[in-house]
Design a protein around this motif. Structure first.
Motif, PDB file in Angstrom:
ATOM      1  N   PHE A 589       0.855  -1.214  -0.250  1.00 26.71           N
ATOM      2  CA  PHE A 589       0.019  -0.075   0.072  1.00 26.71           C
ATOM      3  C   PHE A 589       0.987   1.205   0.068  1.00 26.71           C
ATOM      4  CE2 PHE A 589      -2.582  -3.472   2.091  1.00 26.71           C
ATOM      5  CZ  PHE A 589      -3.608  -3.123   1.209  1.00 26.71           C
ATOM      6  N   GLU A 590       2.177   1.244  -0.040  1.00 31.19           N
ATOM      7  CA  GLU A 590       3.026   2.403  -0.103  1.00 31.19           C
ATOM      8  C   GLU A 590       2.884   3.176   0.941  1.00 31.19           C
ATOM      9  OE1 GLU A 590       2.565   3.917  -3.874  1.00 31.19           O
ATOM     10  OE2 GLU A 590       3.710   2.043  -4.922  1.00 31.19           O
ATOM     11  N   VAL A 591       2.861   2.698   2.387  1.00 25.44           N
ATOM     12  CA  VAL A 591       2.502   3.544   3.427  1.00 25.44           C
ATOM     13  C   VAL A 591       3.597   3.232   4.396  1.00 25.44           C
ATOM     14  CG1 VAL A 591      -0.036   3.535   3.224  1.00 25.44           C
ATOM     15  CG2 VAL A 591       1.013   1.770   4.335  1.00 25.44           C
ATOM     16  N   SER A 592       3.578   4.176   5.537  1.00 23.41           N
ATOM     17  CA  SER A 592       4.312   3.833   6.741  1.00 23.41           C
ATOM     18  C   SER A 592       3.459   3.643   7.916  1.00 23.41           C
ATOM     19  CB  SER A 592       5.091   5.193   7.219  1.00 23.41           C
ATOM     20  OG  SER A 592       5.987   5.498   6.216  1.00 23.41           O
ATOM     21  N   ILE A 593       3.847   2.711   8.747  1.00 25.24           N
ATOM     22  CA  ILE A 593       3.079   2.004   9.709  1.00 25.24           C
ATOM     23  C   ILE A 593       3.974   2.321  11.249  1.00 25.24           C
ATOM     24  CG2 ILE A 593       1.660   0.267  10.709  1.00 25.24           C
ATOM     25  CD1 ILE A 593       1.289  -0.843   7.806  1.00 25.24           C
ATOM     26  N   ASP A 594       3.270   2.717  12.232  1.00 26.17           N
ATOM     27  CA  ASP A 594       3.801   2.776  13.382  1.00 26.17           C
ATOM     28  C   ASP A 594       2.894   2.302  14.460  1.00 26.17           C
ATOM     29  OD1 ASP A 594       6.378   4.545  12.801  1.00 26.17           O
ATOM     30  OD2 ASP A 594       4.932   5.981  12.231  1.00 26.17           O
ATOM     31  N   LEU A 595       3.527   1.316  15.300  1.00 23.17           N
ATOM     32  CA  LEU A 595       2.827   0.797  16.127  1.00 23.17           C
ATOM     33  C   LEU A 595       3.132   0.892  17.643  1.00 23.17           C
ATOM     34  CD1 LEU A 595       2.877  -2.893  14.596  1.00 23.17           C
ATOM     35  CD2 LEU A 595       0.871  -1.350  14.299  1.00 23.17           C
ATOM     36  N   ASP A 596       2.023   1.143  18.351  1.00 28.18           N
ATOM     37  CA  ASP A 596       2.219   1.371  19.928  1.00 28.18           C
ATOM     38  C   ASP A 596       1.639   0.220  20.463  1.00 28.18           C
ATOM     39  OD1 ASP A 596       2.178   2.277  22.603  1.00 28.18           O
ATOM     40  OD2 ASP A 596       2.458   4.127  21.943  1.00 28.18           O
ATOM     41  N   ARG A 597       2.510  -0.748  21.368  1.00 30.33           N
ATOM     42  CA  ARG A 597       2.037  -1.724  21.800  1.00 30.33           C
ATOM     43  C   ARG A 597       1.384  -1.643  23.093  1.00 30.33           C
ATOM     44  NH1 ARG A 597       5.023  -7.162  20.737  1.00 30.33           N
ATOM     45  NH2 ARG A 597       6.155  -6.847  18.901  1.00 30.33           N
ATOM     46  N   ASP A 598       2.098  -0.552  23.766  1.00 23.06           N
ATOM     47  CA  ASP A 598       1.167  -0.102  25.228  1.00 23.06           C
ATOM     48  C   ASP A 598      -0.240   0.322  24.878  1.00 23.06           C
ATOM     49  OD1 ASP A 598       3.605  -0.817  26.408  1.00 23.06           O
ATOM     50  OD2 ASP A 598       4.415   1.147  26.313  1.00 23.06           O
ATOM     51  N   LYS A 599      -0.441   1.248  23.876  1.00 24.08           N
ATOM     52  CA  LYS A 599      -1.673   1.876  23.810  1.00 24.08           C
ATOM     53  C   LYS A 599      -2.548   1.063  22.861  1.00 24.08           C
ATOM     54  CE  LYS A 599      -0.081   6.647  24.011  1.00 24.08           C
ATOM     55  NZ  LYS A 599      -0.007   8.051  23.370  1.00 24.08           N
ATOM     56  N   GLY A 600      -2.023   0.103  22.071  1.00 23.43           N
ATOM     57  CA  GLY A 600      -2.739  -0.584  21.130  1.00 23.43           C
ATOM     58  C   GLY A 600      -2.990   0.323  19.780  1.00 23.43           C
ATOM     59  N   GLU A 601      -2.151   1.355  19.674  1.00 25.45           N
ATOM     60  CA  GLU A 601      -2.476   2.119  18.572  1.00 25.45           C
ATOM     61  C   GLU A 601      -1.809   2.067  17.409  1.00 25.45           C
ATOM     62  OE1 GLU A 601      -2.642   6.760  19.545  1.00 25.45           O
ATOM     63  OE2 GLU A 601      -0.627   6.518  18.380  1.00 25.45           O
ATOM     64  N   VAL A 602      -2.501   2.125  16.243  1.00 24.40           N
ATOM     65  CA  VAL A 602      -1.844   1.905  15.014  1.00 24.40           C
ATOM     66  C   VAL A 602      -2.022   3.356  14.185  1.00 24.40           C
ATOM     67  CG1 VAL A 602      -2.044   0.571  12.608  1.00 24.40           C
ATOM     68  CG2 VAL A 602      -2.740  -0.631  14.890  1.00 24.40           C
TER      69      VAL A 602
END
Length: 702
Positions: A589-602
Motif C-alpha cells: 500500500f506504499e504507506v508507513s506504519i507505526d505501532l504502539d504496543r502499550d496503547k494498542g495504537e496503529v
C-alpha cells in the motif's frame, strides 16, 4: 582541598589542587552523584589580532551514565547538539568577564565524568567553569553564577530537579555576576488541561518577576563563590593589549572626512555602506599627511571604525535617528509570501529590510523523529519538532564555502525552536521539521526564522494554536542617557551594548535570549525594552495574520495519517513472523506504519489517502480473520466458489463495511462500496462470493 558550599539550597562540593594541576585553573565539582571537571588552559603568547581568542568545550562522557557509545565507533566522537549548545551557554556567560585587552589563546573545557538523573548538568557545568576561571591567573573581578528558574503550581522554583522541570511551565536560565545579569535564555513550556493544549506564554511583568527572582539567587551564589575561593586565587601578572588609538588620525578624519563618513553610514544598503567606508579609507591613504605620517590602510580603517561608532551612537542618543533613517521604534518593511515551493509541504519567504529567511516545513511520521541520547535519561529522546537554521556565506555577500552548521547556526535554530514549539500540540500526529535558509542577513535572522517558521507551519496545514513572531531589540548607553532600539540591524548590533531577542504571541513571551556587553541593567530599562518589544510584536503579528488569511494549503501533496486503536494483543498479528506481514502491508500500500504496543495504537501515514484507507481495511480484516480462525478451533477452511450465493446474517459492523456469516463459522467482508442500504447487526442479506485471497472472503450483493 575540599570546599563544601550550600548555595541556593544545593550542596556543592569543590575539590581544588587535586587534578589537572598543569592548567591555569581547575576544579572537580560534585553535586549528588554528578561530577564534572572544569579546566582553564591558556597560552603564554598573545595573538596579534584584535579579538578574544577563547574556546569553550562541554564534553559528556558516556561512562558517566554507565553507557557505551552507540554506533560503529565505540568512543565519543563529534559533540552532540546538546553539548554544543551547552558550550555556547558557558561561553556567552564567561566571555564578558575577561579583562579588556586580554589576547592569550584560552581554552575552557568542562567534562561530565558522572551523571545524576536529577542534576541539571548545564547549570552545574557553568558554575564549575566559573570557579575554575576565578581560581586561574586571569584577572576576573568575581565568579559568575548560573541558575535555572522553573514555575510549578504558579510558584517560581529555584534550580528545579530534572523531574520537576518536566512539570514546569517555565524554563529560564540566567547567568550573572553579583547584581549584573550577563546572559538570559528563556522558553515557555506548553501543557494540556482537560485535553486542551495551551502555550503558557509569560507576560512581560511575569518575566520581570522571574528575572528578579533569578537575580537575587545569582547575587547569593556569586558572593558565596567569591567568599569561598578568593584566598586561593593565583596571582595575575599578565600583560594586556593597550588600545593605542591614533588620536591624530582620528582627529584628521573628524575634521576632514566627517561629512563623507556620515553620508556613508546613512546608506540604506549594508553593502553600499561598507563599500563607501572602504573608499573613504583608500582616499585618506592617498592624502599627503597619510604618506608623511606613514598611516597604513589598517590604521585608517581602525580610525574610521572609532568615528563610525561615535556617529552611530550619537545620532541615536541625541537625535533619535538611526543609520537607515528609522525612528527608534520603527520596524523595517516586511514582505511575506507563502507556499512558493510547489513540492514542499509548507513554505514561507519572510523578508524584513535586508534580512530574508526562506522557511520550509516538512511533515513526517514517527520514524522521522530525531533520536538523541541524554546522560540524564535512560532511554533515547525522540524529538518530533525540529528546527534547522542554515547561514550560507552568500547571505552577507561572502564567497565562502558551505560548511556543516556551527555553534551560531545551532544556537539560532534552537532559539527559533524554543519560540515556536509551544504553539504546536505535542500530540500532533506528524513529525515536523522546519528548515530556515537565510538568503540575506542584516540583523536578526533568527527572529525572521521565527516569523517565517510560524507561517510555514500554517502553510503546511499544521493546526498551531497561535501565530508567533520575534523581534531583536538593541540598547545604547551613553553616560546618563539610553536608547532602546526596535528591530536592530547588523550595524546597531555591532556598535550597541545589548542584543535582546524576544519572541511570542499577542498574549505573551514564548522565548527570550539576551546577551549584555556592559554591566547590569536597571529593572526600569528592562521593563521598557520588554514592552517596546511587545508593541513591535503586535505590529508584526498583524501583518502575519493578514498573510495567514491568504494561505492556500496544497492538500494534494500533504502526507495523510490515520490513527485507530485495536486490542494490543493483536499487534503481533500485524507484525507477523520476523516482521513479514507488516513489511508486506507497507510495500503493497506504499504507506508507513507505526505501532504502539502499550496503547494498542496503529498509525498509518502516506501521500495517498485511498491507499491509507485500504491498508487500514486490510489490517482490520486481517485481525478479524485471525479471530475467526481461532474460533474455529483450527478447523480447515471450508471451500467457496466464486459467485456462490448465501443468505447470511450480519455478524459485525465496522467503519468500512460489515462482516456476514457464511458457513462453518466463516465470515465474509461486504465493503461499504457494495452496500446500497444501511445494514445493522443481525440483519439478513443475500450475498455472493466476489474474491478469495489469503483465506479472506470478499463479498458482493447477490
Amino acid at each position: 582541598m575540599e570546599h563544601v558550599l550550600n548555595i541556593n539550597n544545593h550542596i556543592e562540593i569543590f575539590e581544588t589542587d587535586k587534578v589537572a594541576k598543569q592548567v591555569a585553573g581547575a576544579v572537580l565539582m560534585r553535586e549528588k552523584n554528578a561530577v564534572v571537571l572544569a579546566t582553564v588552559a591558556r597560552e603564554d603568547k598573545m595573538v596579534e589580532e584584535d579579538f578574544l581568542p577563547l574556546t569553550v568545550q562541554y564534553i559528556e562522557k558516556a561512562y558517566a551514565a554507565g553507557k557505551i557509545p552507540g554506533g560503529y565507533v565505540k568512543r565519543e566522537t563529534k559533540p552532540s547538539d546538546y553539548e554544543t549548545l551547552s558550550a555556547r551557554i558557558i561561553d556567552r556567560s564567561l566571555r564578558p568577564l575577561f579583562p579588556k585587552g586580554y589576547a592569550y589563546p584560552t581554552q575552557i573545557v568542562v567534562m561530565v565524568l558522572s551523571a545524576d538523573s536529577e542534576v541539571d548538568l548545564q547549570v552545574m557545568s557553568l558554575n564549575a567553569a566559573s570557579v575554575a576561571l576565578y581560581l586561574s591567573d586571569i584577572a576576573i573581578k568575581a565568579p559568575v553564577c548560573g541558575v535555572r528558574i522553573g514555575k510549578i503550581n504558579d510558584e517560581f522554583v529555584l534550580n528545579p530537579s530534572n523531574s520537576e522541570l518536566k512539570s514546569s511551565t517555565l524554563d529560564l536560565y540566567v547567568a550573572g555576576v553579583k547584581d549584573e545579569l550577563l546572559m538570559i535564555e528563556m522558553r515557555a513550556l506548553a501543557g494540556k488541561k482537560d485535553g486542551v493544549h495551551f502555550m503558557n506564554e509569560l507576560s512581560e511583568d511575569e518575566t520581570l518577576r522571574a528575572l528578579n527572582f533569578a537575580s537575587n539567587a545569582i547575587l547569593r551564589g556569586s558572593n558565596a563563590y567569591e567568599k569561598a575561593f578568593a584566598a586561593y586565587r593565583k596571582n595575575s601578572n599578565l600583560e594586556y593589549k593597550v588600545e593605542n588609538d591614533n588620536e591624530e588620525l582620528i582627529n584628521f578624519v573628524k575634521n576632514s572626512y566627517l561629512t563623507k563618513l556620515k553620508i556613508a553610514i546613512n546608506q540604506m544598503a549594508k553593502s553600499e555602506r561598507a563599500s563607501e567606508i572602504f573608499q573613504i579609507a583608500k582616499e585618506i591613504e592617498k592624502e599627503n599627511i597619510a604618506v608623511e605620517k606613514e598611516w597604513t590602510l589598517e590604521d585608517i580603517q581602525k580610525a574610521l571604525h572609532v568615528c563610525k561608532r561615535e556617529i552611530v551612537r550619537a545620532q541615536i542618543i541625541n537625535d533619535g535617528k538611526r543609520a537607515d533613517g528609522r525612528g527608534l521604534k520603527d520596524i523595517r518593511k516586511i514582505d511575506i509570501e507563502t507556499n512558493i515551493l510547489p513540492s514542499a509541504h509548507g513554505s514561507c519567504l519572510f523578508t524584513r529590510g535586508q534580512t530574508q529567511a526562506l522557511v520550509v516545513a516538512t511533515l513526517g511520521g514517527d520514524n522521522d523523529a530525531q533520536m538523541s541520547d541524554m546522560l540524564t535519561e535512560k532511554n533515547p529522546i525522540c524529538e518530533k519538532f525540529m528546527v534547522n537554521y542554515n547561514f550560507p556565506g552568500f547571505s552577507v555577500g561572502e564567497a565562502s564555502p558551505i560548511k556543516a552548521p556551527g555553534r551560531r547556526e545551532l544556537g539560532h535554530g534552537n532559539l527559533a525552536k524554543r519560540a515556536l514549539h509551544p504553539s504546536v500540540d505535542n500530540d500532533y500526529a506528524h513529525t515536523i521539521r522546519l528548515v530556515s535558509e537565510i538568503l540575506e542577513s542584516n540583523g536578526s535572522s533568527s527572529m525572521a526564522t521565527v516569523c517565517g517558521g510560524s507561517l510555514a507551519l500554517k502553510a503546511a496545514g499544521v493546526p498551531s494554536v497561535k501565530l508567533v513572531a520575534g523581534v531583536a531589540m538593541g540598547l545604547i548607553f551613553e553616560e546618563d542617557k539610553y536608547a532602546i532600539l526596535t528591530d536592530i540591524m547588523g550595524l546597531e548590533d555591532h556598535d550597541g551594548d545589548m542584543d535582546f531577542k524576544v519572541a511570542g504571541s499577542l498574549e505573551g513571551i514564548t522565548a527570550l535570549q539576551m546577551d549584555i556587553k556592559l554591566g547590569g541593567i536597571e529593572q526600569k530599562v528592562l521593563q521598557e525594552a520588554l514592552y517596546q518589544a511587545k508593541e513591535a510584536r503586535a505590529y508584526i503579528l498583524n501583518l502575519m495574520q493578514e498573510a495567514n488569511s491568504k494561505i492556500i494549503i496544497n492538500e494534494a501533496i500533504l502526507p495523510k495519517i490515520e490513527i485507530f486503536n485495536i486490542d494490543s494483543n493483536k499487534i503481533p498479528d500485524i507484525i507477523g513472523q520476523g516482521g513479514k506481514t507488516i513489511k508486506e502491508i507497507i510495500e503493497k500500500f506504499e504507506v508507513s506504519i507505526d505501532l504502539d504496543r502499550d496503547k494498542g495504537e496503529v498509525k498509518i501515514s502516506g501521500s495517498n489517502k485511498e491507499m491509507i484507507e485500504q491498508s487500514k481495511e486490510y489490517i482490520l480484516n486481517l485481525i478479524h480473520s485471525k479471530n475467526t480462525n481461532k474460533k474455529r478451533d483450527k478447523k480447515e477452511m471450508p471451500k467457496f466458489e466464486i459467485g456462490e450465493e448465501f443468505i447470511g446474517v450480519v455478524q459485525k459492523v465496522v467503519d468500512f463495511g460489515v462482516f456476514v456469516g457464511l458457513k462453518d463459522g466463516v465470515d465474509g467482508l461486504l465493503h461499504n462500496s457494495k452496500i446500497k442500504e444501511k445494514l445493522e447487526l443481525g440483519n439478513e442479506v443475500k450475498v455472493k462470493v466476489l474474491e478469495i485471497k489469503n483465506g479472506k472472503v470478499s463479498l458482493d450483493l447477490a
